[in-house]
Motif scaffolding. Structure first.
Motif, PDB file in Angstrom:
ATOM      1  N   PHE A   1      -1.025 -12.822 -19.882  1.00 37.56           N
ATOM      2  CA  PHE A   1      -2.260 -12.461 -20.670  1.00 37.56           C
ATOM      3  C   PHE A   1      -3.527 -13.087 -20.223  1.00 37.56           C
ATOM      4  O   PHE A   1      -4.426 -12.621 -19.943  1.00 37.56           O
ATOM      5  CB  PHE A   1      -2.031 -12.971 -22.304  1.00 37.56           C
ATOM      6  CG  PHE A   1      -3.053 -12.577 -23.210  1.00 37.56           C
ATOM      7  CD1 PHE A   1      -3.501 -11.533 -23.653  1.00 37.56           C
ATOM      8  CD2 PHE A   1      -4.195 -13.830 -23.273  1.00 37.56           C
ATOM      9  CE1 PHE A   1      -4.459 -11.369 -24.453  1.00 37.56           C
ATOM     10  CE2 PHE A   1      -5.172 -13.843 -24.160  1.00 37.56           C
ATOM     11  CZ  PHE A   1      -5.505 -12.265 -24.617  1.00 37.56           C
ATOM     12  N   VAL A   2      -3.123 -14.576 -19.879  1.00 42.70           N
ATOM     13  CA  VAL A   2      -4.471 -15.300 -19.389  1.00 42.70           C
ATOM     14  C   VAL A   2      -4.796 -14.614 -17.708  1.00 42.70           C
ATOM     15  O   VAL A   2      -6.040 -14.449 -17.672  1.00 42.70           O
ATOM     16  CB  VAL A   2      -3.952 -16.602 -19.203  1.00 42.70           C
ATOM     17  CG1 VAL A   2      -5.060 -17.444 -18.499  1.00 42.70           C
ATOM     18  CG2 VAL A   2      -3.787 -17.183 -20.530  1.00 42.70           C
ATOM     19  N   VAL A   3      -3.862 -14.407 -17.207  1.00 42.14           N
ATOM     20  CA  VAL A   3      -4.163 -13.775 -15.709  1.00 42.14           C
ATOM     21  C   VAL A   3      -4.736 -12.335 -15.607  1.00 42.14           C
ATOM     22  O   VAL A   3      -5.632 -12.242 -15.165  1.00 42.14           O
ATOM     23  CB  VAL A   3      -2.765 -13.719 -14.988  1.00 42.14           C
ATOM     24  CG1 VAL A   3      -2.945 -13.061 -13.700  1.00 42.14           C
ATOM     25  CG2 VAL A   3      -2.061 -15.152 -14.637  1.00 42.14           C
ATOM     26  N   ALA A   4      -4.354 -11.628 -16.682  1.00 37.69           N
ATOM     27  CA  ALA A   4      -4.644 -10.213 -16.848  1.00 37.69           C
ATOM     28  C   ALA A   4      -6.057 -10.118 -17.595  1.00 37.69           C
ATOM     29  O   ALA A   4      -6.889  -9.077 -17.308  1.00 37.69           O
ATOM     30  CB  ALA A   4      -3.687  -9.369 -17.535  1.00 37.69           C
ATOM     31  N   SER A   5      -6.633 -11.230 -18.191  1.00 32.40           N
ATOM     32  CA  SER A   5      -7.803 -11.221 -18.819  1.00 32.40           C
ATOM     33  C   SER A   5      -9.000 -11.209 -18.140  1.00 32.40           C
ATOM     34  O   SER A   5      -8.862 -11.913 -16.956  1.00 32.40           O
ATOM     35  CB  SER A   5      -8.038 -12.366 -19.790  1.00 32.40           C
ATOM     36  OG  SER A   5      -7.050 -12.351 -20.889  1.00 32.40           O
ATOM     37  N   GLN A   6     -10.196 -10.630 -18.551  1.00 39.01           N
ATOM     38  CA  GLN A   6     -11.443 -10.625 -17.718  1.00 39.01           C
ATOM     39  C   GLN A   6     -12.345 -11.579 -18.226  1.00 39.01           C
ATOM     40  O   GLN A   6     -12.521 -11.687 -19.384  1.00 39.01           O
ATOM     41  CB  GLN A   6     -12.031  -9.189 -17.698  1.00 39.01           C
ATOM     42  CG  GLN A   6     -11.012  -8.233 -16.939  1.00 39.01           C
ATOM     43  CD  GLN A   6     -10.961  -8.299 -15.564  1.00 39.01           C
ATOM     44  OE1 GLN A   6     -11.773  -8.479 -14.811  1.00 39.01           O
ATOM     45  NE2 GLN A   6      -9.885  -7.992 -15.113  1.00 39.01           N
ATOM     46  N   GLY A   7     -12.661 -12.684 -17.341  1.00 37.51           N
ATOM     47  CA  GLY A   7     -13.443 -13.636 -17.871  1.00 37.51           C
ATOM     48  C   GLY A   7     -12.495 -14.618 -18.636  1.00 37.51           C
ATOM     49  O   GLY A   7     -11.665 -15.132 -18.515  1.00 37.51           O
ATOM     50  N   ILE A   8     -13.279 -14.992 -19.820  1.00 38.35           N
ATOM     51  CA  ILE A   8     -12.592 -15.904 -20.720  1.00 38.35           C
ATOM     52  C   ILE A   8     -11.710 -15.199 -21.656  1.00 38.35           C
ATOM     53  O   ILE A   8     -11.872 -14.102 -21.972  1.00 38.35           O
ATOM     54  CB  ILE A   8     -13.753 -16.400 -21.706  1.00 38.35           C
ATOM     55  CG1 ILE A   8     -14.751 -17.195 -20.875  1.00 38.35           C
ATOM     56  CG2 ILE A   8     -13.130 -17.309 -22.857  1.00 38.35           C
ATOM     57  CD1 ILE A   8     -16.147 -17.680 -21.800  1.00 38.35           C
ATOM     58  N   PRO A   9     -10.280 -15.575 -21.697  1.00 44.44           N
ATOM     59  CA  PRO A   9      -9.165 -15.007 -22.425  1.00 44.44           C
ATOM     60  C   PRO A   9      -9.732 -15.068 -23.734  1.00 44.44           C
ATOM     61  O   PRO A   9     -10.035 -16.269 -24.240  1.00 44.44           O
ATOM     62  CB  PRO A   9      -7.943 -15.452 -21.985  1.00 44.44           C
ATOM     63  CG  PRO A   9      -8.471 -16.920 -21.237  1.00 44.44           C
ATOM     64  CD  PRO A   9      -9.712 -16.680 -20.978  1.00 44.44           C
ATOM     65  N   ILE A  10      -9.748 -14.163 -24.523  1.00 51.18           N
ATOM     66  CA  ILE A  10      -9.952 -14.179 -26.180  1.00 51.18           C
ATOM     67  C   ILE A  10      -8.801 -13.741 -26.948  1.00 51.18           C
ATOM     68  O   ILE A  10      -7.973 -12.427 -26.543  1.00 51.18           O
ATOM     69  CB  ILE A  10     -10.968 -12.914 -26.242  1.00 51.18           C
ATOM     70  CG1 ILE A  10     -12.429 -13.451 -25.563  1.00 51.18           C
ATOM     71  CG2 ILE A  10     -11.450 -13.119 -27.685  1.00 51.18           C
ATOM     72  CD1 ILE A  10     -12.830 -14.962 -25.904  1.00 51.18           C
ATOM     73  N   CYS A  11      -8.529 -14.285 -27.837  1.00 47.12           N
ATOM     74  CA  CYS A  11      -7.340 -14.015 -29.004  1.00 47.12           C
ATOM     75  C   CYS A  11      -7.558 -12.415 -29.415  1.00 47.12           C
ATOM     76  O   CYS A  11      -8.581 -12.173 -29.941  1.00 47.12           O
ATOM     77  CB  CYS A  11      -7.315 -14.899 -30.173  1.00 47.12           C
ATOM     78  SG  CYS A  11      -6.056 -14.823 -31.350  1.00 47.12           S
ATOM     79  N   SER A  12      -6.407 -11.947 -29.423  1.00 51.22           N
ATOM     80  CA  SER A  12      -6.599 -10.383 -29.789  1.00 51.22           C
ATOM     81  C   SER A  12      -6.398 -10.593 -31.539  1.00 51.22           C
ATOM     82  O   SER A  12      -6.650  -9.315 -32.090  1.00 51.22           O
ATOM     83  CB  SER A  12      -5.273  -9.750 -29.497  1.00 51.22           C
ATOM     84  OG  SER A  12      -3.988 -10.514 -29.595  1.00 51.22           O
ATOM     85  N   SER A  13      -6.180 -11.649 -32.091  1.00 51.55           N
ATOM     86  CA  SER A  13      -5.954 -11.483 -33.635  1.00 51.55           C
ATOM     87  C   SER A  13      -7.427 -12.031 -34.201  1.00 51.55           C
ATOM     88  O   SER A  13      -7.879 -11.369 -35.237  1.00 51.55           O
ATOM     89  CB  SER A  13      -5.094 -12.397 -33.941  1.00 51.55           C
ATOM     90  OG  SER A  13      -3.690 -11.956 -33.575  1.00 51.55           O
ATOM     91  N   CYS A  14      -8.000 -13.003 -33.665  1.00 52.97           N
ATOM     92  CA  CYS A  14      -9.400 -13.560 -34.518  1.00 52.97           C
ATOM     93  C   CYS A  14     -10.588 -13.598 -33.417  1.00 52.97           C
ATOM     94  O   CYS A  14     -11.435 -14.030 -33.979  1.00 52.97           O
ATOM     95  CB  CYS A  14      -8.807 -15.073 -34.941  1.00 52.97           C
ATOM     96  SG  CYS A  14      -8.677 -16.306 -33.668  1.00 52.97           S
ATOM     97  N   GLY A  15     -10.235 -13.581 -32.133  1.00 55.18           N
ATOM     98  CA  GLY A  15     -11.327 -13.550 -31.411  1.00 55.18           C
ATOM     99  C   GLY A  15     -11.833 -14.836 -30.746  1.00 55.18           C
ATOM    100  O   GLY A  15     -12.701 -15.102 -30.072  1.00 55.18           O
ATOM    101  N   GLY A  16     -10.675 -15.778 -31.171  1.00 51.00           N
ATOM    102  CA  GLY A  16     -11.133 -17.166 -30.408  1.00 51.00           C
ATOM    103  C   GLY A  16     -10.660 -17.459 -29.127  1.00 51.00           C
ATOM    104  O   GLY A  16     -10.056 -16.643 -28.381  1.00 51.00           O
ATOM    105  N   ILE A  17     -11.132 -18.384 -28.270  1.00 49.76           N
ATOM    106  CA  ILE A  17     -10.689 -18.563 -26.813  1.00 49.76           C
ATOM    107  C   ILE A  17      -9.285 -18.889 -26.761  1.00 49.76           C
ATOM    108  O   ILE A  17      -8.871 -19.795 -27.609  1.00 49.76           O
ATOM    109  CB  ILE A  17     -11.736 -19.669 -26.193  1.00 49.76           C
ATOM    110  CG1 ILE A  17     -13.285 -19.143 -26.554  1.00 49.76           C
ATOM    111  CG2 ILE A  17     -11.331 -19.894 -24.893  1.00 49.76           C
ATOM    112  CD1 ILE A  17     -14.116 -20.324 -26.241  1.00 49.76           C
ATOM    113  N   VAL A  18      -8.674 -18.504 -25.949  1.00 47.33           N
ATOM    114  CA  VAL A  18      -7.457 -18.725 -25.685  1.00 47.33           C
ATOM    115  C   VAL A  18      -7.342 -19.858 -24.539  1.00 47.33           C
ATOM    116  O   VAL A  18      -7.523 -19.707 -23.447  1.00 47.33           O
ATOM    117  CB  VAL A  18      -6.333 -17.494 -24.942  1.00 47.33           C
ATOM    118  CG1 VAL A  18      -5.078 -18.120 -24.664  1.00 47.33           C
ATOM    119  CG2 VAL A  18      -6.222 -16.637 -26.201  1.00 47.33           C
ATOM    120  N   LYS A  19      -6.754 -20.970 -24.645  1.00 45.41           N
ATOM    121  CA  LYS A  19      -6.779 -22.094 -23.893  1.00 45.41           C
ATOM    122  C   LYS A  19      -5.289 -22.493 -23.558  1.00 45.41           C
ATOM    123  O   LYS A  19      -4.351 -22.431 -23.937  1.00 45.41           O
ATOM    124  CB  LYS A  19      -7.307 -23.342 -24.670  1.00 45.41           C
ATOM    125  CG  LYS A  19      -7.328 -24.785 -23.658  1.00 45.41           C
ATOM    126  CD  LYS A  19      -7.671 -25.910 -24.495  1.00 45.41           C
ATOM    127  CE  LYS A  19      -7.792 -27.279 -23.867  1.00 45.41           C
ATOM    128  NZ  LYS A  19      -6.671 -27.638 -23.052  1.00 45.41           N
TER     129      LYS A  19
END
Length: 254
Positions: free
Chosen positions: A153-171
């Motif tokens: 999920f992190v590798v495939a994300s563009q830019g900052i990975p964003i949670c698909s549920s709430c929109g938070g940052i995935v760390k």
């Protein structure tokens, strides 16, 4: 020069033989490893001449600063650009060091692997009781709702990975500079080391604290250090093996 090289090789052969005897005779071994364990898997370490800290990142600040909590919070996009390109190696495979440790655990000899690495190669090799002091790239979580995400999920994300549920940052679940080690993992590591018969430390310069301080919790007399270069604890070890840990462990595990 040829004679001197031959002497070094003979010494390494003798050191490897002694290490093999220590392992063969024990059923309570604990291993503590650093970046040098994974260099044979083409994952660069931080501080050697070929390491990450010696390579230009295209930025005016050091990788150590980029991998800090402050930088992550204030420059999240730049953090992930660096993280994906320099810290994640999705094609890396376990080397002979990882495989030997998994073998010794399966044989009932090795009780725990304590690692400073975040690549997950010990588990990929088959090790089960792995204590990851600095976390893992394979675990990621939303900073807002704590939903877990995998590495893909992190590798495939563009830019900052964003949670698909709430929109938070995935760390990534990795310990950045300025962050504390997981107290539960630290306590388990101290317990394993203090109860070990044989304590093998490999692929680490033992200069990064608090992780390096774990060596002081060993109470036995069979401390073995396996590293390419000298460490601050060499004089306290019963055995020092100067060599590539993957090559050394391959010989020991034969």
């Amino acid at each position: 020069m040829i004679k001197e090289k031959g002497k070094i090789q003979d010494n390494l052969k003798e050191q490897t033989k002694v290490l093999k005897e220590m392992i063969d005779q024990s059923h309570n071994i604990v291993f503590f490893g650093g970046a040098g364990v994974s260099t044979a898997s083409n994952i660069p370490d931080f501080r050697s001449s070929n390491g990450l800290f010696q390579k230009k990142s295209g930025m005016t600040i050091s990788p150590e600063e980029i991998l800090s909590h402050t930088f992550f919070i204030n420059h999240t996009q730049e953090f992930f650009n660096f993280y994906r390109s320099k810290m994640v190696y999705v094609d890396a495979k376990p080397n002979d060091a990882h495989l030997a440790l998994a073998k010794w655990e399966q044989e009932g000899k090795l009780k725990a692997v304590i690692t400073q690495n975040i690549d997950g190669l010990h588990q990929l090799a088959g090790s089960i009781n792995v204590l990851e002091l600095h976390g893992s790239i394979h675990r990621n979580y939303c900073m807002r709702c704590h939903q877990p995400f995998d590495l893909d999920f992190v590798v495939a994300s563009q830019g900052i990975p964003i949670c698909s549920s709430c929109g938070g940052i995935v760390k990534p679940d990795v310990v950045l500079y300025e962050e504390s080690l997981d107290s539960a993992i630290l306590e388990k590591s101290i317990s394993a080391i203090s109860q070990a018969d044989v304590f093998i430390v490999g692929g680490t310069s033992l200069t990064v604290y608090p992780a390096a301080g774990l060596v002081s919790y060993y109470r036995g007399r069979k401390l073995a250090l396996v590293n390419k270069t000298a460490t601050p604890f060499d004089t306290k070890a019963g055995l020092t093996v100067c060599g590539n840990i993957a090559e050394v462990f391959r010989q020991v595990a034969l």
